[in-house]
Design a protein around this motif. Structure first.
Motif, PDB file in Angstrom:
ATOM      1  N   ALA A  66      15.118  67.963  51.187  1.00 41.74           N
ATOM      2  CA  ALA A  66      14.209  68.396  50.120  1.00 41.74           C
ATOM      3  C   ALA A  66      13.460  67.213  49.512  1.00 41.74           C
ATOM      4  CB  ALA A  66      15.004  69.130  49.045  1.00 41.74           C
ATOM      5  N   ALA A  67      14.186  66.083  49.303  1.00 40.63           N
ATOM      6  CA  ALA A  67      13.552  64.927  48.667  1.00 40.63           C
ATOM      7  C   ALA A  67      12.421  64.397  49.552  1.00 40.63           C
ATOM      8  CB  ALA A  67      14.597  63.839  48.416  1.00 40.63           C
ATOM      9  N   GLU A  68      12.665  64.373  50.862  1.00 39.79           N
ATOM     10  CA  GLU A  68      11.620  63.875  51.771  1.00 39.79           C
ATOM     11  C   GLU A  68      10.426  64.844  51.829  1.00 39.79           C
ATOM     12  OE1 GLU A  68      13.979  61.180  55.007  1.00 39.79           O
ATOM     13  OE2 GLU A  68      14.652  63.240  54.712  1.00 39.79           O
ATOM     14  N   ALA A  69      10.727  66.134  51.782  1.00 39.68           N
ATOM     15  CA  ALA A  69       9.621  67.112  51.786  1.00 39.68           C
ATOM     16  C   ALA A  69       8.783  66.959  50.521  1.00 39.68           C
ATOM     17  CB  ALA A  69      10.182  68.531  51.898  1.00 39.68           C
ATOM     18  N   ARG A  70       9.445  66.745  49.396  1.00 36.71           N
ATOM     19  CA  ARG A  70       8.703  66.568  48.141  1.00 36.71           C
ATOM     20  C   ARG A  70       7.900  65.275  48.176  1.00 36.71           C
ATOM     21  NH1 ARG A  70      12.002  69.633  43.616  1.00 36.71           N
ATOM     22  NH2 ARG A  70      10.568  68.611  42.207  1.00 36.71           N
ATOM     23  N   ALA A  71       8.512  64.203  48.712  1.00 33.57           N
ATOM     24  CA  ALA A  71       7.779  62.927  48.794  1.00 33.57           C
ATOM     25  C   ALA A  71       6.558  63.094  49.692  1.00 33.57           C
ATOM     26  CB  ALA A  71       8.697  61.843  49.351  1.00 33.57           C
ATOM     27  N   PHE A  72       6.727  63.878  50.762  1.00 33.07           N
ATOM     28  CA  PHE A  72       5.603  64.106  51.686  1.00 33.07           C
ATOM     29  C   PHE A  72       4.427  64.775  50.967  1.00 33.07           C
ATOM     30  CE2 PHE A  72       3.366  67.183  54.331  1.00 33.07           C
ATOM     31  CZ  PHE A  72       2.822  66.341  55.289  1.00 33.07           C
ATOM     32  N   VAL A  73       4.706  65.859  50.222  1.00 31.37           N
ATOM     33  CA  VAL A  73       3.583  66.576  49.583  1.00 31.37           C
ATOM     34  C   VAL A  73       2.979  65.755  48.442  1.00 31.37           C
ATOM     35  CG1 VAL A  73       4.464  68.861  50.220  1.00 31.37           C
ATOM     36  CG2 VAL A  73       5.033  67.947  47.982  1.00 31.37           C
TER      37      VAL A  73
ATOM     38  N   THR B 225      10.790  81.200  41.852  1.00 32.58           N
ATOM     39  CA  THR B 225      11.324  82.327  41.068  1.00 32.58           C
ATOM     40  C   THR B 225      12.475  83.015  41.805  1.00 32.58           C
ATOM     41  OG1 THR B 225       9.625  83.758  42.043  1.00 32.58           O
ATOM     42  CG2 THR B 225       9.162  82.881  39.848  1.00 32.58           C
ATOM     43  N   LEU B 226      12.628  82.725  43.109  1.00 34.17           N
ATOM     44  CA  LEU B 226      13.728  83.334  43.864  1.00 34.17           C
ATOM     45  C   LEU B 226      14.978  82.466  43.699  1.00 34.17           C
ATOM     46  CD1 LEU B 226      11.899  84.213  47.223  1.00 34.17           C
ATOM     47  CD2 LEU B 226      12.133  85.622  45.166  1.00 34.17           C
ATOM     48  N   SER B 227      16.143  83.101  43.764  1.00 34.58           N
ATOM     49  CA  SER B 227      17.389  82.330  43.707  1.00 34.58           C
ATOM     50  C   SER B 227      17.561  81.591  45.033  1.00 34.58           C
ATOM     51  CB  SER B 227      18.570  83.271  43.480  1.00 34.58           C
ATOM     52  OG  SER B 227      18.724  84.103  44.616  1.00 34.58           O
ATOM     53  N   PRO B 228      18.398  80.519  45.064  1.00 35.17           N
ATOM     54  CA  PRO B 228      18.615  79.826  46.342  1.00 35.17           C
ATOM     55  C   PRO B 228      19.075  80.787  47.439  1.00 35.17           C
ATOM     56  CG  PRO B 228      19.564  78.568  44.523  1.00 35.17           C
ATOM     57  CD  PRO B 228      19.085  79.862  43.949  1.00 35.17           C
ATOM     58  N   GLU B 229      19.893  81.798  47.069  1.00 30.72           N
ATOM     59  CA  GLU B 229      20.371  82.764  48.076  1.00 30.72           C
ATOM     60  C   GLU B 229      19.206  83.598  48.595  1.00 30.72           C
ATOM     61  OE1 GLU B 229      21.750  82.636  44.871  1.00 30.72           O
ATOM     62  OE2 GLU B 229      23.248  81.205  45.604  1.00 30.72           O
ATOM     63  N   GLU B 230      18.348  84.046  47.668  1.00 27.17           N
ATOM     64  CA  GLU B 230      17.189  84.851  48.096  1.00 27.17           C
ATOM     65  C   GLU B 230      16.267  84.026  49.004  1.00 27.17           C
ATOM     66  OE1 GLU B 230      16.409  88.003  44.435  1.00 27.17           O
ATOM     67  OE2 GLU B 230      15.849  85.916  44.146  1.00 27.17           O
TER      68      GLU B 230
ATOM     69  N   THR C 114       7.273  74.735  49.141  1.00 26.67           N
ATOM     70  CA  THR C 114       7.449  76.141  48.765  1.00 26.67           C
ATOM     71  C   THR C 114       8.710  76.384  47.938  1.00 26.67           C
ATOM     72  OG1 THR C 114       6.227  76.745  50.728  1.00 26.67           O
ATOM     73  CG2 THR C 114       7.512  78.482  49.711  1.00 26.67           C
ATOM     74  N   ALA C 115       9.837  75.767  48.321  1.00 25.97           N
ATOM     75  CA  ALA C 115      11.096  76.071  47.618  1.00 25.97           C
ATOM     76  C   ALA C 115      11.008  75.745  46.133  1.00 25.97           C
ATOM     77  CB  ALA C 115      12.248  75.311  48.266  1.00 25.97           C
ATOM     78  N   SER C 116      10.303  74.652  45.785  1.00 29.01           N
ATOM     79  CA  SER C 116      10.249  74.281  44.363  1.00 29.01           C
ATOM     80  C   SER C 116       8.983  74.791  43.687  1.00 29.01           C
ATOM     81  CB  SER C 116      10.325  72.755  44.217  1.00 29.01           C
ATOM     82  OG  SER C 116       9.180  72.153  44.802  1.00 29.01           O
ATOM     83  N   MET C 117       8.105  75.454  44.456  1.00 33.77           N
ATOM     84  CA  MET C 117       6.847  75.915  43.846  1.00 33.77           C
ATOM     85  C   MET C 117       6.734  77.440  43.931  1.00 33.77           C
ATOM     86  SD  MET C 117       4.442  72.654  44.871  1.00 33.77           S
ATOM     87  CE  MET C 117       2.949  73.254  44.105  1.00 33.77           C
TER      88      MET C 117
ATOM     89  N   GLU D  65      14.549  74.149  52.301  1.00 32.64           N
ATOM     90  CA  GLU D  65      14.147  73.094  51.358  1.00 32.64           C
ATOM     91  C   GLU D  65      13.122  72.149  51.978  1.00 32.64           C
ATOM     92  OE1 GLU D  65      15.078  72.658  48.120  1.00 32.64           O
ATOM     93  OE2 GLU D  65      16.074  74.602  48.282  1.00 32.64           O
ATOM     94  N   SER D  66      13.015  72.152  53.314  1.00 31.63           N
ATOM     95  CA  SER D  66      12.064  71.225  53.949  1.00 31.63           C
ATOM     96  C   SER D  66      10.765  71.920  54.378  1.00 31.63           C
ATOM     97  CB  SER D  66      12.724  70.527  55.139  1.00 31.63           C
ATOM     98  OG  SER D  66      13.206  71.477  56.040  1.00 31.63           O
ATOM     99  N   LEU D  67      10.581  73.166  53.885  1.00 31.23           N
ATOM    100  CA  LEU D  67       9.356  73.903  54.257  1.00 31.23           C
ATOM    101  C   LEU D  67       8.155  73.438  53.421  1.00 31.23           C
ATOM    102  CD1 LEU D  67       8.385  76.366  56.086  1.00 31.23           C
ATOM    103  CD2 LEU D  67       8.430  77.673  53.955  1.00 31.23           C
TER     104      LEU D  67
END
Ligand code: PLP
Length: 388
Positions: free
Chosen positions: A313-320, A349-354, A342-345, A362-364
């Motif tokens: 996730a951290a690398e995906a965020r750094a990338f964007v 509103t969806l839960s991690p399970e959803e 997408t996961a953090s934006m 997390e890397s999408l």
């Protein structure tokens, strides 16, 4: 759609559906009046009364969108979410069942969860790329079948015609969110959908300067129900100024989408070849599992690409956050390229399970590929991938 003209001609107004037969305006005027004078007391059968019910600028947009969507009626709403809420509140009663795709825009899933919680609507999710999975989920109490194709953000492709047949066998209303494809890329009503909705905020307006939506149908009874709920109960029609903006945006929709598609194809091919990229989702790639189906039901693969970077996730965020040319922003479909984690934006509103159930890792990363040069877009992606 009228047989007399092609989509490109209708988009710029060839059907003569402008609002001003007397003044012959080439660009639609904006009618800002909230209310209209009457000849006598009472509620007139014809003409304009109050802008929440009808407005000449919004009518001009609705007429043009009806032509472009092969609909008999369209309703322009204050957002894409307003279209989805209107359709759901029009059709669903406590105890009714919805069969929804398990790959949907996060806001739509949130609405279904709230309908279940607050109003006792039963919602079942099924893999809508699998006809048999949807068939298994359907039963006699199913009132509504809801899908997107291609889906947000995973770009899955569903067989609109086959699912329309299934819904019809169960007397369920079949609704397709056509936001990614737009009526230029795909016309769900021609493929058997009862209703097609889209957020005009995205490609239809195309300039990231208006929030809106449209409900299109060729069913008179459905239209009357949607009209009542939208105008009398929710009260969220599109404003005259936004109607003007969307009318203006529509004129260049075919030209814009041709470039969106050409650029997205090059970007997707570049990403598919890159060592730091795991999966690329773009229906225009021959390797996409829904490519042949998309080619048969769509006339343009669109400008949306999503992919998983080979990282956390951290690398995906750094990338964007590092990426040049693509603006880090919510939304999609404008002339300028946008990127999101997408996961953090949009799926926050969806839960991690959803999210896990919807296949959103997390890397999408999701790209809305705009109209800059494909070389600049690819150079920027390359540089940011190198940095991680
Ligand atoms: N449908 C889809 C597929 C979307 O992606 C979005 C927003 O991103 C919406 C509906 C909601 O549109 P709006 O933001 O205009 O309400």
């Amino acid at each position: 759609m009228t047989d007399d003209y092609d989509f490109e001609s209708l988009a710029v107004g060839a059907a003569g559906d402008g609002p001003s037969p007397n003044t012959k305006d080439v660009a639609s005027p904006i009618h800002l009046s909230a209310t209209f004078g009457l000849d006598s007391a009472g509620y007139p059968e014809e003409g304009y009364t109050y802008s929440r019910f009808a407005n000449p600028t919004r009518d001009a947009l609705q007429d043009r969108l009806a032509n472009l969507s092969n609909a008999t009626h369209t309703l322009a709403t204050a957002s894409g979410m307003a279209t989805i809420s209107t359709v759901c509140l029009s059709l669903l009663r406590p105890g009714d069942r919805v069969v929804a795709s398990d790959s949907l825009f996060g806001g739509t899933t949130t609405l279904f969860e709230e309908l279940a919680d607050r109003f006792g609507v039963e919602v079942s999710y099924a893999d809508a790329t699998d006809r048999d999975a949807v068939a298994d989920a359907l039963d006699a109490s199913t009132e509504l079948v809801w899908i997107e194709s291609p889906t947000n953000p995973l770009l899955k492709v569903c067989d609109v015609e086959a699912l329309g047949d299934l819904a019809a066998e169960h007397d369920a209303t079949f609704a397709v969110d056509n936001t990614f494809a737009t009526p230029y890329g795909q016309r769900p009503l021609e493929l058997g959908a009862d209703v097609s909705v889209y957020s005009t905020t995205k490609f239809v307006n195309g300039h990231s300067d208006s929030v809106g939506g449209v409900i299109a149908t060729a069913d008179e009874d459905l239209h009357e129900e949607f009209e009542f709920v939208l105008q009398d109960l929710i009260g969220a029609p599109l404003s005259p100024f936004d109607s003007y903006l969307v009318l203006r945006g529509l004129k260049t929709l075919p030209a814009r989408l041709s470039v969106h598609e050409a650029n997205a194809t090059r970007v997707a091919e570049f990403l598919a070849d890159h060592d730091a990229v795991e999966t690329v989702n773009y229906p225009g790639l021959a390797s996409h599992p829904g490519h042949d189906l998309a080619a048969s039901q769509m006339s343009n693969f669109g400008g949306m690409v999503s992919f998983e970077i080979d990282g956390d996730a951290a690398e995906a965020r750094a990338f964007v956050e590092d990426l040049d040319v693509f603006n880090l922003a919510f939304s999609l479909g404008g002339v300028e390229s946008l990127v999101e984690h997408t996961a953090s934006m949009s799926a926050a509103t969806l839960s991690p399970e959803e999210r896990a159930e919807a296949g959103i890792s997390e890397s999408l990363v999701r790209l809305s590929v705009g109209l800059e040069s494909a070389e600049d877009q690819i150079d920027a992606l390359d540089a940011s991938l190198e940095r991680i």
